[in-house]
Design a protein around this motif. Structure first.
Motif, short mmCIF file in Angstrom:
data_model
loop_
_atom_site.label_atom_id
_atom_site.label_comp_id
_atom_site.label_asym_id
_atom_site.label_seq_id
_atom_site.Cartn_x
_atom_site.Cartn_y
_atom_site.Cartn_z
N ALA A 142 0.83 -1.20 0.00
CA ALA A 142 0.00 0.00 0.00
C ALA A 142 0.87 1.26 0.00
O ALA A 142 0.59 2.23 -0.71
CB ALA A 142 -0.93 -0.01 1.21
N VAL A 143 1.92 1.24 0.80
CA VAL A 143 2.83 2.40 0.85
C VAL A 143 3.51 2.60 -0.50
O VAL A 143 3.59 3.72 -1.03
CB VAL A 143 3.89 2.20 1.95
N VAL A 144 4.00 1.51 -1.08
CA VAL A 144 4.65 1.59 -2.39
C VAL A 144 3.68 2.11 -3.45
O VAL A 144 4.07 2.89 -4.33
CB VAL A 144 5.21 0.20 -2.80
N SER A 145 2.41 1.71 -3.36
CA SER A 145 1.42 2.15 -4.35
C SER A 145 1.23 3.67 -4.30
O SER A 145 1.04 4.31 -5.35
CB SER A 145 0.08 1.44 -4.13
N VAL A 146 1.28 4.25 -3.11
CA VAL A 146 1.15 5.70 -2.98
C VAL A 146 2.35 6.41 -3.61
O VAL A 146 2.19 7.37 -4.38
CB VAL A 146 1.00 6.11 -1.50
N VAL A 147 3.53 5.94 -3.27
CA VAL A 147 4.74 6.55 -3.82
C VAL A 147 4.74 6.45 -5.35
O VAL A 147 5.05 7.42 -6.06
CB VAL A 147 6.00 5.87 -3.25
N TYR A 148 4.34 5.29 -5.84
CA TYR A 148 4.30 5.07 -7.29
C TYR A 148 3.27 5.98 -7.95
O TYR A 148 3.53 6.59 -9.00
CB TYR A 148 3.98 3.60 -7.58
N ALA A 149 2.07 6.08 -7.33
CA ALA A 149 1.00 6.92 -7.91
C ALA A 149 1.42 8.39 -7.94
O ALA A 149 1.17 9.09 -8.93
CB ALA A 149 -0.28 6.75 -7.10
N ILE A 150 2.05 8.87 -6.87
CA ILE A 150 2.51 10.26 -6.84
C ILE A 150 3.55 10.50 -7.94
O ILE A 150 3.50 11.51 -8.66
CB ILE A 150 3.09 10.61 -5.46
N PHE A 151 4.48 9.58 -8.08
CA PHE A 151 5.52 9.71 -9.11
C PHE A 151 4.91 9.75 -10.51
O PHE A 151 5.24 10.62 -11.33
CB PHE A 151 6.52 8.56 -8.99
#
Length: 426
Positions: A241-250
């Motif tokens: 879930a954390v990785v998905s947020v970082v990826y979506a922001i990028f």
């Protein structure tokens, strides 16, 4: 005791109290009436301690990721990919709606977010292609249900937290059940397309499909990271879930450049409010569940079932009826928090697999999202599309029927729920 608690909860609902107050007041009243010896500070400890769980950290991050994708281009590019592959079929835009909802659900885990993200894109195209207003609205609202079944699912995370079940196995089981539900909706689309005389359009060329695939490349990276990372053991669901947020922001800010700083702050605020609502419900629901367990309600249910000689078949029928009734009047998360604690121990005592029971519960929760008069997705669609609630309710009835058929099949054919988890995890 349980009769008094249910009676008080119903009274508060009728009087129009917010759901967190219904749960909280019922819990506090139970404590004062039957467990006055328990010190008041213990209630605060239960409230805070109940949600102090690492697994639940996945919820705010998946909500944030869903808000980011719905406000940016990831959602639209996933829909474009679905259109390129199934848009040419009879009623193709309807199949695109289903495929788009499943694709968006695979990176958001939220049905309301799916309705809000896809409704504005899909509805005008469905009307232009010849589908009636009622059917178009019903399909958009109902196809979003698959977001609760296709991993990652916030409902699976909450259920896993409540029951101690493997979230990875729940995700795997939900993949099969979500596909079955999506196929049932696709059958309705084909029937409606034939009835309305909607013809198939020209098949997209291989080049156009490749272009759509390339355009959605960064968007497809999201489910690949989440699902692949969890099943390979690289990430826990929370880490994914954390990785998905970082990826979506990028992707949305650097690659697509669709979200500026101001919009990012607005999306963050929306995600924070949604997270707060869910966690308040979880806290008060956990407190009420503590007193339900303390009163040995699961044991009483087991004894009653033994008295009437009810086996798993009858029990699961009762479970479905309870969730169906609850889904008509309270929001799905509240139904989950109220009904699972007393019913889950009975299910395991009857030999029902926890993953199979989780599929039944989540499918019921999905149905509750579109069940009148208070289905949450109905009101989200009404707000998003500016359509009357009654028009949407008229459109969801065929999908409720299809949902009930799928629920019946999943309930009494456990292999559907367990095949993929057993295949992956043994």
């Amino acid at each position: 005791m349980i009769v008094l608690v249910i009676g008080l909860a119903i009274l508060l609902l009728v009087l129009g109290f917010e759901m967190f107050l219904v749960l909280g007041v019922s819990a506090i009243a139970t404590k004062e009436a039957f467990y006055a010896a328990i010190p008041d500070p213990a209630l605060v400890q239960k409230l805070i301690g109940g949600i102090n769980h690492t697994t639940l950290l996945a919820i705010p991050f998946f909500i944030f990721a869903a808000q980011l994708m719905g406000s940016g281009q990831i959602a639209s590019r996933l829909v474009g990919l679905a259109r390129a592959f199934v848009g040419h079929t009879s009623g193709g835009i309807g199949h695109t709606a289903i495929g788009g909802a499943m694709a968006f659900g695979s990176v958001s885990g939220s049905a309301p977010a799916t309705v809000a993200a896809l409704g504005r894109m899909i509805y005008p195209e469905m009307r232009a292609s010849g589908f009636s207003q009622k059917f178009s609205l019903g399909l958009i609202v109902s196809s979003a249900e698959t977001a609760l079944l296709i991993p990652p699912s916030i409902t699976f995370i909450v259920y896993g937290w409540m029951t101690g079940s493997s979230i990875a196995r729940l995700f795997a089981g939900g993949l099969a059940v979500g596909l079955v539900l999506g196929l049932a909706f696709a059958v309705l689309v084909m029937i409606e397309a034939k009835r309305s005389g909607i013809r198939a359009t020209e098949r997209t060329s291989s080049r156009e499909r490749l272009q759509a695939l390339i355009a959605a490349g960064w968007a497809l990276g999201m489910p690949a990271i989440i699902i692949g990372g969890i099943y390979s053991g690289t990430f826990t669901p929370t880490e994914a879930a954390v990785v998905s947020v970082v990826y979506a922001i990028f992707v949305e800010t650097v690659v697509y450049r669709d979200l500026g700083f101001g919009k990012l702050c607005e999306v963050t605020e929306q995600a924070a409010v949604s997270t707060a609502i869910i966690f308040i419900l979880l806290a008060f629901g956990g407190l009420l569940s503590f007193f339900v367990t303390l009163a040995q309600v699961p044991t009483q249910i087991s004894q009653f079932l033994a008295l009437i000689d009810a086996g798993p078949i009858t029990f699961l029928l009762v479970v479905n009826v309870c969730f169906l009734i609850a889904g008509m009047f309270i929001d799905p998360n509240s139904a989950l928090l109220i009904l699972v604690p007393p019913l889950f121990p009975v299910a395991t005592a009857l030999g029902i697999d926890p993953i199979h029971f989780g599929m039944i519960v989540t499918l019921n929760i999905s149905l509750g999202m579109i069940t009148p008069p208070f289905g949450l997705d109905i009101f989200v669609a009404s707000s998003t599309l500016g359509k009357p609630v009654m028009s949407i309710i008229q459109g969801v009835w065929p999908f409720i029927g299809a949902n009930l058929v799928v629920l019946l099949i999943v309930t009494y054919v456990p292999e559907i729920s367990l095949f993929i988890p057993n295949l992956i995890f043994g």
